[in-house]
Design an enzyme around this catalytic site. Structure first.
Site, PDB file in Angstrom:
ATOM      1  N   VAL A   1     -18.018  11.193  10.323  1.00 46.73           N
ATOM      2  CA  VAL A   1     -18.174   9.891  10.978  1.00 46.73           C
ATOM      3  C   VAL A   1     -17.766   9.913  12.454  1.00 46.73           C
ATOM      4  CG1 VAL A   1     -17.934   8.586   8.838  1.00 46.73           C
ATOM      5  CG2 VAL A   1     -15.885   9.114  10.199  1.00 46.73           C
TER       6      VAL A   1
ATOM      7  N   CYS B   1     -15.207   3.477   4.553  1.00 42.36           N
ATOM      8  CA  CYS B   1     -13.992   3.857   3.831  1.00 42.36           C
ATOM      9  C   CYS B   1     -13.455   5.214   4.259  1.00 42.36           C
ATOM     10  CB  CYS B   1     -14.247   3.887   2.319  1.00 42.36           C
ATOM     11  SG  CYS B   1     -14.477   2.269   1.565  1.00 42.36           S
TER      12      CYS B   1
ATOM     13  N   THR C   1      -5.140   5.996  -4.869  1.00 42.16           N
ATOM     14  CA  THR C   1      -6.186   6.895  -4.384  1.00 42.16           C
ATOM     15  C   THR C   1      -5.779   8.329  -4.712  1.00 42.16           C
ATOM     16  OG1 THR C   1      -5.104   7.032  -2.237  1.00 42.16           O
ATOM     17  CG2 THR C   1      -6.766   5.298  -2.528  1.00 42.16           C
TER      18      THR C   1
ATOM     19  N   SER D   1      -5.571  -1.219   7.087  1.00 45.77           N
ATOM     20  CA  SER D   1      -4.412  -0.937   6.243  1.00 45.77           C
ATOM     21  C   SER D   1      -3.318  -1.924   6.601  1.00 45.77           C
ATOM     22  CB  SER D   1      -3.901   0.495   6.482  1.00 45.77           C
ATOM     23  OG  SER D   1      -2.614   0.681   5.918  1.00 45.77           O
TER      24      SER D   1
ATOM     25  N   LEU E   1     -11.270   4.745  -2.688  1.00 43.18           N
ATOM     26  CA  LEU E   1     -11.810   3.416  -2.445  1.00 43.18           C
ATOM     27  C   LEU E   1     -13.319   3.460  -2.245  1.00 43.18           C
ATOM     28  CD1 LEU E   1      -9.115   2.049   0.055  1.00 43.18           C
ATOM     29  CD2 LEU E   1      -9.130   1.884  -2.442  1.00 43.18           C
TER      30      LEU E   1
ATOM     31  N   SER F   1     -14.803   9.695  -3.018  1.00 38.58           N
ATOM     32  CA  SER F   1     -13.569   9.561  -3.793  1.00 38.58           C
ATOM     33  C   SER F   1     -12.857   8.261  -3.437  1.00 38.58           C
ATOM     34  CB  SER F   1     -12.624  10.748  -3.529  1.00 38.58           C
ATOM     35  OG  SER F   1     -12.229  10.766  -2.165  1.00 38.58           O
TER      36      SER F   1
ATOM     37  N   PHE G   1      -2.574   1.846  -2.733  1.00 42.54           N
ATOM     38  CA  PHE G   1      -3.592   1.974  -3.772  1.00 42.54           C
ATOM     39  C   PHE G   1      -3.542   3.359  -4.410  1.00 42.54           C
ATOM     40  CE2 PHE G   1      -5.078  -1.967  -2.372  1.00 42.54           C
ATOM     41  CZ  PHE G   1      -6.061  -2.426  -3.243  1.00 42.54           C
TER      42      PHE G   1
ATOM     43  N   TYR H   1      -1.627   6.626  12.575  1.00 45.28           N
ATOM     44  CA  TYR H   1      -2.346   5.909  11.520  1.00 45.28           C
ATOM     45  C   TYR H   1      -2.354   4.406  11.787  1.00 45.28           C
ATOM     46  CZ  TYR H   1      -3.737   4.596   6.766  1.00 45.28           C
ATOM     47  OH  TYR H   1      -4.400   4.082   5.676  1.00 45.28           O
TER      48      TYR H   1
END
Length: 253
Positions: free
Chosen positions: A58, A84, A194, A146, A17, A15, A192, A159
């Site tokens: 990941v 991503c 998303t 980011s 990016l 999904s 973005f 983050y």
């Protein structure tokens, strides 16, 4: 690097990016492994682009190793990895219920930072064994940071730390992997459209877009994917972090 018939891996490819990037890579003739925890969405994107869906956490060593092996079995060793996969959790360091649970901070760091490094180290090890192309390249790795790495907002400590780590490791890893002809790059996107932001009411989306200098809108995933393709195509781009944010500098909150 010319992408036709080259193997590529996109994490978070089901999904946002990642999906846009997987589609762009496939359109250029790449054989794409769509890696994601969401099996159903990954299979949908893979079927659409003629790629292969690979279930992958990941941040988990065994899962990442298995994903690299599965992708390699399907398409051969990858010359391209685009990281991503990522999560975002907004939480204050000291909130109404006391200090942020350490597990919340740890989870974001593990998925975003450690997960990106995990996939990078495994993919790069395989790339290093490949014969160099006519340009001398063996592969390209692109990770996703980011703008929060530079001007994170209140509640984004975990983050921002995770994305700042991705920014910080780009150059030293590029320098290290230069001996193998592997380029290492990072994109630092702004706001973005998303699935996360797309779920907000239109009024909220418009408010976010109003803070963006130009153009006055949220970024499109295809614009992220276009930059990733340029990075792959341009052999002189290496060790760099590129902000893709329409000149946005985020306010404290």
């Amino acid at each position: 690097m010319q992408l036709k018939d080259q193997a590529a891996i996109v994490t978070g490819g089901a999904s946002g990016l990642g999906a846009a990037t997987a589609r762009k890579l496939a359109a250029q003739g790449a054989k794409v492994a769509v890696c994601d925890l969401n099996t159903k969405l990954a299979e949908s994107v893979a079927a659409e682009i003629g790629g292969v869906a690979v279930v992958c956490d990941v941040a988990d060593v065994a899962s990442a190793e298995a994903a690299i092996a599965t992708a390699s079995k399907a398409h051969g060793p990858a010359r391209v990895l685009v990281n991503c996969a990522g999560i975002g959790v907004a939480k204050r360091v000291v909130g109404r219920d006391g200090p942020m649970p350490l597990a919340d901070f740890d989870r974001v760091i593990r998925v975003n930072l450690i997960g990106s490094f995990n996939m990078l180290r495994l993919a790069a090890a395989e790339m290093a064994k490949l014969e160099p192309l006519s340009t001398g390249e063996r592969g390209v790795v692109i990770s996703t940071a980011s703008v929060a790495a530079y001007d994170g907002q209140i509640g984004q400590s975990a983050y921002s730390a995770s994305k700042g780590g991705i920014v910080a490791m780009t150059l030293p890893i590029a320098r290290e992997l230069a001996q193998f002809g592997i380029r290492v790059l990072t994109i630092a996107p702004g706001l973005f459209l998303t699935p996360l932001l797309g779920g907000l009411p239109q009024e909220a989306q418009d408010s976010l877009a109003a803070a963006i200098p130009f153009p006055h809108r949220l970024g499109q995933p295809e614009e992220f994917a276009s930059l990733a393709l340029h990075m792959i195509d341009n052999p002189y781009l290496n060790g760099e972090v590129v902000r893709l944010d329409a000149a946005l500098r985020m306010a404290p909150r």
